[in-house]
Design a protein around this motif. Structure first.
Motif, PDB file in Angstrom:
ATOM      1  N   VAL A 241      -7.673 -35.784  -9.724  1.00  0.00           N
ATOM      2  CA  VAL A 241      -8.808 -35.575 -10.638  1.00  0.00           C
ATOM      3  C   VAL A 241      -9.174 -34.090 -10.717  1.00  0.00           C
ATOM      4  O   VAL A 241      -9.258 -33.407  -9.689  1.00  0.00           O
ATOM      5  CB  VAL A 241     -10.033 -36.394 -10.187  1.00  0.00           C
ATOM      6  CG1 VAL A 241     -11.254 -36.068 -11.051  1.00  0.00           C
ATOM      7  CG2 VAL A 241      -9.729 -37.887 -10.246  1.00  0.00           C
ATOM      8  N   TYR A 242      -9.401 -33.615 -11.940  1.00  0.00           N
ATOM      9  CA  TYR A 242      -9.914 -32.258 -12.164  1.00  0.00           C
ATOM     10  C   TYR A 242     -11.234 -32.372 -12.929  1.00  0.00           C
ATOM     11  O   TYR A 242     -11.315 -33.137 -13.902  1.00  0.00           O
ATOM     12  CB  TYR A 242      -8.941 -31.421 -13.013  1.00  0.00           C
ATOM     13  CG  TYR A 242      -7.727 -30.932 -12.276  1.00  0.00           C
ATOM     14  CD1 TYR A 242      -7.728 -29.685 -11.645  1.00  0.00           C
ATOM     15  CD2 TYR A 242      -6.554 -31.692 -12.218  1.00  0.00           C
ATOM     16  CE1 TYR A 242      -6.600 -29.220 -10.980  1.00  0.00           C
ATOM     17  CE2 TYR A 242      -5.420 -31.229 -11.564  1.00  0.00           C
ATOM     18  CZ  TYR A 242      -5.450 -29.990 -10.938  1.00  0.00           C
ATOM     19  OH  TYR A 242      -4.330 -29.533 -10.280  1.00  0.00           O
ATOM     20  N   PHE A 243     -12.229 -31.630 -12.485  1.00  0.00           N
ATOM     21  CA  PHE A 243     -13.512 -31.590 -13.181  1.00  0.00           C
ATOM     22  C   PHE A 243     -13.794 -30.146 -13.588  1.00  0.00           C
ATOM     23  O   PHE A 243     -13.975 -29.278 -12.743  1.00  0.00           O
ATOM     24  CB  PHE A 243     -14.626 -32.118 -12.258  1.00  0.00           C
ATOM     25  CG  PHE A 243     -16.031 -32.016 -12.835  1.00  0.00           C
ATOM     26  CD1 PHE A 243     -16.247 -31.983 -14.200  1.00  0.00           C
ATOM     27  CD2 PHE A 243     -17.120 -31.978 -11.992  1.00  0.00           C
ATOM     28  CE1 PHE A 243     -17.532 -31.890 -14.725  1.00  0.00           C
ATOM     29  CE2 PHE A 243     -18.418 -31.893 -12.496  1.00  0.00           C
ATOM     30  CZ  PHE A 243     -18.631 -31.852 -13.864  1.00  0.00           C
ATOM     31  N   VAL A 244     -13.787 -29.898 -14.902  1.00  0.00           N
ATOM     32  CA  VAL A 244     -14.150 -28.577 -15.424  1.00  0.00           C
ATOM     33  C   VAL A 244     -15.659 -28.609 -15.682  1.00  0.00           C
ATOM     34  O   VAL A 244     -16.109 -29.308 -16.593  1.00  0.00           O
ATOM     35  CB  VAL A 244     -13.398 -28.257 -16.735  1.00  0.00           C
ATOM     36  CG1 VAL A 244     -13.801 -26.875 -17.249  1.00  0.00           C
ATOM     37  CG2 VAL A 244     -11.889 -28.327 -16.514  1.00  0.00           C
ATOM     38  N   PRO A 245     -16.456 -27.872 -14.892  1.00  0.00           N
ATOM     39  CA  PRO A 245     -17.922 -27.992 -14.994  1.00  0.00           C
ATOM     40  C   PRO A 245     -18.534 -27.162 -16.126  1.00  0.00           C
ATOM     41  O   PRO A 245     -19.490 -26.421 -15.936  1.00  0.00           O
ATOM     42  CB  PRO A 245     -18.388 -27.489 -13.624  1.00  0.00           C
ATOM     43  CG  PRO A 245     -17.375 -26.463 -13.254  1.00  0.00           C
ATOM     44  CD  PRO A 245     -16.057 -26.972 -13.798  1.00  0.00           C
ATOM     45  N   ALA A 246     -17.956 -27.325 -17.336  1.00  0.00           N
ATOM     46  CA  ALA A 246     -18.426 -26.529 -18.477  1.00  0.00           C
ATOM     47  C   ALA A 246     -19.597 -27.240 -19.164  1.00  0.00           C
ATOM     48  O   ALA A 246     -19.588 -27.469 -20.374  1.00  0.00           O
ATOM     49  CB  ALA A 246     -17.272 -26.303 -19.454  1.00  0.00           C
ATOM     50  N   LEU A 247     -20.631 -27.561 -18.395  1.00  0.00           N
ATOM     51  CA  LEU A 247     -21.757 -28.308 -18.938  1.00  0.00           C
ATOM     52  C   LEU A 247     -22.589 -27.467 -19.894  1.00  0.00           C
ATOM     53  O   LEU A 247     -23.390 -28.002 -20.666  1.00  0.00           O
ATOM     54  CB  LEU A 247     -22.640 -28.834 -17.794  1.00  0.00           C
ATOM     55  CG  LEU A 247     -21.920 -29.640 -16.694  1.00  0.00           C
ATOM     56  CD1 LEU A 247     -22.919 -30.195 -15.699  1.00  0.00           C
ATOM     57  CD2 LEU A 247     -21.098 -30.776 -17.307  1.00  0.00           C
ATOM     58  N   ALA A 248     -22.409 -26.147 -19.846  1.00  0.00           N
ATOM     59  CA  ALA A 248     -23.097 -25.249 -20.782  1.00  0.00           C
ATOM     60  C   ALA A 248     -22.096 -24.237 -21.335  1.00  0.00           C
ATOM     61  O   ALA A 248     -22.402 -23.073 -21.532  1.00  0.00           O
ATOM     62  CB  ALA A 248     -24.249 -24.538 -20.083  1.00  0.00           C
ATOM     63  N   GLY A 249     -20.865 -24.708 -21.569  1.00  0.00           N
ATOM     64  CA  GLY A 249     -19.806 -23.811 -22.026  1.00  0.00           C
ATOM     65  C   GLY A 249     -19.121 -23.141 -20.856  1.00  0.00           C
ATOM     66  O   GLY A 249     -19.409 -23.431 -19.689  1.00  0.00           O
TER      67      GLY A 249
ATOM     68  N   HIS B 243     -15.409 -17.056 -21.991  1.00  0.00           N
ATOM     69  CA  HIS B 243     -16.523 -16.840 -22.917  1.00  0.00           C
ATOM     70  C   HIS B 243     -16.455 -17.800 -24.107  1.00  0.00           C
ATOM     71  O   HIS B 243     -16.413 -17.402 -25.260  1.00  0.00           O
ATOM     72  CB  HIS B 243     -16.549 -15.385 -23.401  1.00  0.00           C
ATOM     73  CG  HIS B 243     -16.785 -14.412 -22.275  1.00  0.00           C
ATOM     74  ND1 HIS B 243     -17.982 -14.339 -21.588  1.00  0.00           N
ATOM     75  CD2 HIS B 243     -15.973 -13.496 -21.696  1.00  0.00           C
ATOM     76  CE1 HIS B 243     -17.894 -13.411 -20.653  1.00  0.00           C
ATOM     77  NE2 HIS B 243     -16.685 -12.900 -20.687  1.00  0.00           N
ATOM     78  N   ASP B 244     -16.445 -19.093 -23.786  1.00  0.00           N
ATOM     79  CA  ASP B 244     -16.369 -20.124 -24.818  1.00  0.00           C
ATOM     80  C   ASP B 244     -17.605 -21.026 -24.737  1.00  0.00           C
ATOM     81  O   ASP B 244     -17.656 -21.956 -23.927  1.00  0.00           O
ATOM     82  CB  ASP B 244     -15.101 -20.963 -24.630  1.00  0.00           C
ATOM     83  CG  ASP B 244     -14.958 -22.055 -25.686  1.00  0.00           C
ATOM     84  OD1 ASP B 244     -15.804 -22.106 -26.607  1.00  0.00           O
ATOM     85  OD2 ASP B 244     -14.026 -22.862 -25.582  1.00  0.00           O
ATOM     86  N   PRO B 245     -18.616 -20.778 -25.581  1.00  0.00           N
ATOM     87  CA  PRO B 245     -19.824 -21.611 -25.531  1.00  0.00           C
ATOM     88  C   PRO B 245     -19.582 -23.022 -26.048  1.00  0.00           C
ATOM     89  O   PRO B 245     -20.434 -23.903 -25.884  1.00  0.00           O
ATOM     90  CB  PRO B 245     -20.802 -20.848 -26.443  1.00  0.00           C
ATOM     91  CG  PRO B 245     -19.937 -20.092 -27.392  1.00  0.00           C
ATOM     92  CD  PRO B 245     -18.721 -19.704 -26.593  1.00  0.00           C
ATOM     93  N   TYR B 246     -18.421 -23.254 -26.674  1.00  0.00           N
ATOM     94  CA  TYR B 246     -18.128 -24.576 -27.229  1.00  0.00           C
ATOM     95  C   TYR B 246     -17.337 -25.466 -26.266  1.00  0.00           C
ATOM     96  O   TYR B 246     -17.082 -26.628 -26.567  1.00  0.00           O
ATOM     97  CB  TYR B 246     -17.361 -24.427 -28.542  1.00  0.00           C
ATOM     98  CG  TYR B 246     -18.158 -23.708 -29.603  1.00  0.00           C
ATOM     99  CD1 TYR B 246     -19.258 -24.323 -30.204  1.00  0.00           C
ATOM    100  CD2 TYR B 246     -17.835 -22.405 -29.981  1.00  0.00           C
ATOM    101  CE1 TYR B 246     -20.006 -23.664 -31.173  1.00  0.00           C
ATOM    102  CE2 TYR B 246     -18.576 -21.742 -30.952  1.00  0.00           C
ATOM    103  CZ  TYR B 246     -19.663 -22.373 -31.540  1.00  0.00           C
ATOM    104  OH  TYR B 246     -20.403 -21.725 -32.493  1.00  0.00           O
ATOM    105  N   ALA B 247     -16.929 -24.933 -25.138  1.00  0.00           N
ATOM    106  CA  ALA B 247     -16.270 -25.771 -24.130  1.00  0.00           C
ATOM    107  C   ALA B 247     -17.293 -26.773 -23.579  1.00  0.00           C
ATOM    108  O   ALA B 247     -18.495 -26.507 -23.581  1.00  0.00           O
ATOM    109  CB  ALA B 247     -15.732 -24.908 -22.999  1.00  0.00           C
ATOM    110  N   ARG B 248     -16.824 -27.907 -23.127  1.00  0.00           N
ATOM    111  CA  ARG B 248     -17.719 -28.906 -22.563  1.00  0.00           C
ATOM    112  C   ARG B 248     -17.147 -29.448 -21.247  1.00  0.00           C
ATOM    113  O   ARG B 248     -15.941 -29.398 -21.013  1.00  0.00           O
ATOM    114  CB  ARG B 248     -17.929 -30.062 -23.551  1.00  0.00           C
ATOM    115  CG  ARG B 248     -18.876 -29.701 -24.706  1.00  0.00           C
ATOM    116  CD  ARG B 248     -20.279 -29.406 -24.217  1.00  0.00           C
ATOM    117  NE  ARG B 248     -21.172 -28.976 -25.270  1.00  0.00           N
ATOM    118  CZ  ARG B 248     -21.422 -27.702 -25.572  1.00  0.00           C
ATOM    119  NH1 ARG B 248     -20.798 -26.733 -24.916  1.00  0.00           N
ATOM    120  NH2 ARG B 248     -22.275 -27.387 -26.519  1.00  0.00           N
ATOM    121  N   GLY B 249     -18.031 -29.940 -20.431  1.00  0.00           N
ATOM    122  CA  GLY B 249     -17.603 -30.503 -19.160  1.00  0.00           C
ATOM    123  C   GLY B 249     -16.599 -31.618 -19.393  1.00  0.00           C
ATOM    124  O   GLY B 249     -16.824 -32.496 -20.227  1.00  0.00           O
ATOM    125  N   THR B 250     -15.509 -31.561 -18.669  1.00  0.00           N
ATOM    126  CA  THR B 250     -14.445 -32.556 -18.857  1.00  0.00           C
ATOM    127  C   THR B 250     -13.890 -32.993 -17.512  1.00  0.00           C
ATOM    128  O   THR B 250     -13.771 -32.191 -16.584  1.00  0.00           O
ATOM    129  CB  THR B 250     -13.296 -31.979 -19.711  1.00  0.00           C
ATOM    130  OG1 THR B 250     -13.008 -30.649 -19.272  1.00  0.00           O
ATOM    131  CG2 THR B 250     -13.672 -31.921 -21.179  1.00  0.00           C
TER     132      THR B 250
END
Length: 495
Positions: free
Chosen positions: A340-348, A354-361
């Motif tokens: 399992v990988y968790f990208v914690p992009a809860l606020a980009g 520098h990607d504000p459109y990324a999301r936590g996945t």
């Protein structure tokens, strides 16, 4: 003269007040969280009055627990969450809208538009920051275009603007001092780093009148006097420094080439680069680390805005844990993340993407996935994000760091510290006290009144534990390759 220093440590999640004695030891502290407002997914706001009132309450509580009188406090230091800003009525002292928090991304579309034109490089090379929603100037532009009372009050000369340190200084001094420290000013996306003056050309383009901006003062300097009726005595405010910069100073990273990581709501890697203003071309930000007297010190910084707050999300959002402290034992209960990988992009995503459109996945979930795997993946995600930033630092500075110091609440987690050492391939040193941010503010305040000299700070933080890499290069490379694929898939998700 008093022999104690009171520090207000204003975080993103709560406010802490600490009392330091002459030996730089904490003799009392108090803490309380404040409300996080999220009116929509891209918005994060705070009630500035709640922050002020809780700050005063925590100061009084700490003074009481230290069993000292307010007259025994020699000075006050303030350290704070950076870039978070607000506009208030200068007559009534009432905020005209909630403070917009540094994690907020409501200006993402406008930032993208500006970055595509001449202002992208122009602003970056002048302010040291990639133009992004974290710019306080962009938040102020939003206020002007979306909150009619703010526009009206500014045009009438009846409003003031500032970051949280500015707000606290203004309130504590009874409106007598409207000021910001150099370290905080450098993170507002509104300052010309090389001249140390507000970036008029950019502010004018955004329709902003610099008259509402605060005076810029050295981090160890005169920020006015707290009114007697607030804390029971008139006390000088003599040190104000942004939180990450305070930690860099307190961790002993006061010479070029030294660095630290602060793990709090977000994680921040800062490297002292000395007295020359170096603008990064690899996705890092350049900041004024501090200004003491006439000497300006700069730092390169990379940060991820959601790391510790990802653990907070596990607690409050997903509700798979009841206390953040549970994560270490739970993560240790399994050997690995089971893919399992968790990208914690809860606020980009911040640096270097520098990607504000990324999301936590979350990737790699199977029927065998348990909450322990997700918790472990959350900690690993923090370590991977720090490796992302550390790799850029290595390219930018042309050096491979062998050791780095850590502080902040999340740094107490031994497993996370070990993961950081493993992923970044460095020795990770943790001091006995992880309250480096508060210590840095105390040191700044005490320096100004002659309570201490800089050489007195050498032994202020001693190393409690060191973590060295324990995994093979091949295992690290394989794990990181999976992470890079996860990052790639999370980007532009909400575009």
């Amino acid at each position: 003269m008093g022999k104690y220093v009171l520090v207000i440590d204003e975080g993103t999640s709560g406010t802490r007040a600490l009392i330091f004695n002459e030996k730089l030891q904490i003799v009392a502290q108090s803490y309380e969280e404040f409300t996080q407002y999220t009116p929509s997914e891209e918005k994060v706001e705070h009630d500035a009055l709640e922050i002020y009132e809780k700050s005063v309450a925590m100061c009084k509580k700490a003074i009481g627990e230290a069993m000292i009188s307010p007259e025994e406090i020699a000075c006050i230091g303030i350290t704070n969450q950076r870039a978070t800003c607000l506009v208030w009525d200068k007559e009534t002292g009432e905020p005209l809208y909630h403070a917009i928090v540094w994690q907020d991304t409501r200006t993402a579309a406008l930032c993208q538009e500006l970055n595509a034109g001449e202002w992208g490089e122009k602003a970056r090379k002048t302010t040291g920051w990639t133009l992004a929603p974290v710019y306080s100037s962009m938040m102020l532009n939003w206020y002007l275009n979306n909150v009619p009372i703010i526009k009206k009050k500014i045009e009438a000369g009846e409003a003031l603007f500032g970051t949280i340190d500015t707000w606290l200084i203004w309130k504590l001094t009874g409106g007598k001092k409207h000021a910001v420290s150099y370290s905080n000013a450098s993170v507002m996306g509104s300052l010309d780093l090389k001249t140390g003056e507000w970036y008029d050309e950019f502010l004018t383009y955004l329709g902003i009148d610099r008259k509402i901006f605060p005076e810029i003062i050295t981090d160890s300097g005169d920020f006015g006097v707290v009114q007697k009726d607030i804390l029971g005595a008139e006390i000088q405010i003599t040190g104000v420094i942004a939180d990450q910069h305070a930690a860099l100073f307190a961790q002993g990273c006061r010479t070029a080439g030294t660095g630290k990581i602060t793990n709090g709501t977000g994680s921040f890697l800062d490297i002292n680069v000395g007295t020359e203003c170096v603008i990064s071309n690899q996705g890092l930000n350049t900041v004024i680390a501090w200004k003491i007297g006439d000497a300006m010190t700069y730092a390169l910084e990379g940060y991820e805005s959601v790391t510790g707050s990802a653990v907070q999300w596990l607690r409050d959002g997903l509700e798979v844990i009841t206390e953040s402290s549970e994560t270490e034992a739970l993560a240790r209960s399994v050997e690995d993340t089971n893919g399992v990988y968790f990208v914690p992009a809860l606020a980009g995503l911040s640096a270097p993407y520098h990607d504000p459109y990324a999301r936590g996945t979350i990737f790699g979930i199977t029927r065998g996935t348990k909450k322990a795997h997700l918790v472990r993946a959350t900690l690993e995600g923090i370590a991977f994000r720090l490796k992302d930033i550390m790799d850029v630092v290595a390219k930018e500075a042309g050096i491979k760091m062998k050791a780095i110091r850590i502080d902040g609440g999340a740094s107490k987690n031994n497993l996370l510290a070990q993961m950081m050492a493993d992923m970044m391939d460095v020795q990770v040193d943790r001091p006995f006290s992880v309250e480096a941010t508060s210590l840095g503010a105390a040191e700044m305040a005490g320096l100004f009144i002659g309570l201490w000299k800089e050489e007195d700070f050498v032994e202020a933080l001693t190393i409690e534990a060191s973590f060295t890499p324990e995994i093979a290069k091949e295992k690290r490379s394989k794990a990181y390759a999976g992470w890079q694929e996860a990052i790639k898939r999370s980007m532009d998700w909400n575009y």
